[in-house]
Design an enzyme around this catalytic site. Sequence first.
Site, mmCIF file in Angstrom:
data_model
loop_
_atom_site.group_PDB
_atom_site.id
_atom_site.type_symbol
_atom_site.label_atom_id
_atom_site.label_comp_id
_atom_site.label_asym_id
_atom_site.label_seq_id
_atom_site.Cartn_x
_atom_site.Cartn_y
_atom_site.Cartn_z
ATOM 1 N N SER A 188 0.792 -1.233 0.000
ATOM 2 C CA SER A 188 0.000 0.000 0.000
ATOM 3 C C SER A 188 0.820 1.277 0.000
ATOM 4 O O SER A 188 0.252 2.356 -0.169
ATOM 5 C CB SER A 188 -0.959 0.014 1.190
ATOM 6 O OG SER A 188 -2.041 -0.811 0.888
ATOM 7 N N LYS B 43 0.268 3.228 -2.995
ATOM 8 C CA LYS B 43 -0.916 4.084 -3.170
ATOM 9 C C LYS B 43 -0.524 5.573 -3.188
ATOM 10 O O LYS B 43 -1.226 6.385 -3.779
ATOM 11 C CB LYS B 43 -1.921 3.816 -2.045
ATOM 12 C CG LYS B 43 -2.561 2.418 -2.121
ATOM 13 C CD LYS B 43 -3.362 2.112 -0.871
ATOM 14 C CE LYS B 43 -3.955 0.697 -0.910
ATOM 15 N NZ LYS B 43 -4.579 0.324 0.376
ATOM 16 N N TYR C 107 -4.112 -2.983 -10.076
ATOM 17 C CA TYR C 107 -3.880 -2.662 -8.657
ATOM 18 C C TYR C 107 -2.949 -3.693 -7.998
ATOM 19 O O TYR C 107 -2.013 -3.333 -7.283
ATOM 20 C CB TYR C 107 -5.240 -2.597 -7.947
ATOM 21 C CG TYR C 107 -5.154 -2.524 -6.448
ATOM 22 C CD1 TYR C 107 -4.825 -1.343 -5.793
ATOM 23 C CD2 TYR C 107 -5.411 -3.658 -5.657
ATOM 24 C CE1 TYR C 107 -4.744 -1.287 -4.399
ATOM 25 C CE2 TYR C 107 -5.330 -3.606 -4.274
ATOM 26 C CZ TYR C 107 -4.997 -2.423 -3.653
ATOM 27 O OH TYR C 107 -4.910 -2.376 -2.279
ATOM 28 N N TYR D 190 -4.667 3.583 8.099
ATOM 29 C CA TYR D 190 -6.020 3.051 8.284
ATOM 30 C C TYR D 190 -6.542 3.384 9.686
ATOM 31 O O TYR D 190 -6.372 4.511 10.131
ATOM 32 C CB TYR D 190 -6.050 1.530 8.009
ATOM 33 C CG TYR D 190 -5.289 1.161 6.771
ATOM 34 C CD1 TYR D 190 -5.705 1.623 5.531
ATOM 35 C CD2 TYR D 190 -4.137 0.390 6.823
ATOM 36 C CE1 TYR D 190 -5.018 1.306 4.379
ATOM 37 C CE2 TYR D 190 -3.439 0.064 5.674
ATOM 38 C CZ TYR D 190 -3.877 0.527 4.461
ATOM 39 O OH TYR D 190 -3.190 0.226 3.342
ATOM 40 N N VAL E 108 1.144 -3.650 3.789
ATOM 41 C CA VAL E 108 1.133 -4.942 4.480
ATOM 42 C C VAL E 108 2.394 -5.773 4.213
ATOM 43 O O VAL E 108 2.572 -6.833 4.797
ATOM 44 C CB VAL E 108 -0.134 -5.801 4.183
ATOM 45 C CG1 VAL E 108 -1.379 -5.168 4.766
ATOM 46 C CG2 VAL E 108 -0.284 -6.080 2.707
#
Length: 309
Positions: free
Chosen positions: A70, A73, A197, A245, A263
């Site tokens: 991530s 992102k 993705y 998060y 992760v």
Amino acid sequence: MTAAPSRTELQDMLSRIDCDVRATADWGVPAQYIPQLAQIEPAQLGIAICDASGECFTAGDASVPFSIQSVSKVFALIAALGRIGDQLWYRVGREPSGTSFDSMVLLESEAGRPRNPFVNAGALVVTDALLSGRAPKQALAEVLGLVRALSEDDAIHIDADVARSEQATGARNKALAHYLDSHKNLREEPEKVLGTYFHQCAIEMTCVQLAMAGRSLAGLPGAPSVLSETRARRINALMMTCGHYDGSGEFAFRVGLPGKSGVGGGILIIAPGRASIAVWSPGLDEYGNSKAGTRAAALLSEATGWSVF
Ligand code: GLU
């Protein structure tokens, strides 16, 4: 503002933090839902810092490649904003979610508009915006090209085995993509967005490469100028409020700097005007953020005084 630590002070700090965190041996558990990541030895720790002098300092496993997951992102967001600009915000919000990275809950009550670009649903919309009619290869080449330019390293690549591993088991992401599609918040076919993705998340980097890639967000002298100061500031704000998060508040409390976790156990941390920092340790805490990596980051911010607060 505290004075910048000298080269020797910074190197000593890093070595001490590396020792302390290893001695604690509280590693957490690598991501289990992506088989390729589940096999990784948790007792590893890397730290790299690129500072305003243009130097990079390292400790531990800073040259071991890992899956950035991530953290990608952030780069996809820079690329998508470069491509479609602020129109992106009609399709994805800028609020912390207080939910897990792969949560479906808010997506249902908020009619398919994800809370922010860093939860998986939001990142899928960003990837969709990046595709805008192009082949996955082209969109991926754009993200990878951006990462290579930011870190000034053309050796960075995508680990196709990790992408395949996630493709085979990514039922939740598939559910999210189809749910977004049902709300007409994807322009492309869900399977095309998902494949892109998963490959974007499978970019492999070392801490040194990642810290190099963060220099532009930190506004360090000599960093590649690929984004405006305003955009960098806003992406840092999103990293601070949404980058971990439902653990974002805790990270801000402990570290006090914008950060984006993945992760794979990596975290990119920005100390605006001072440094770009990458930490990596594959074991995760209950929120899916690197356990030992976060501890290293907290010790580092305490030792340097680099909190934005
Ligand atoms: N590829 C991972 C997923 O979508 C990324 C999640 C993360 O790194 O937090 O589940």
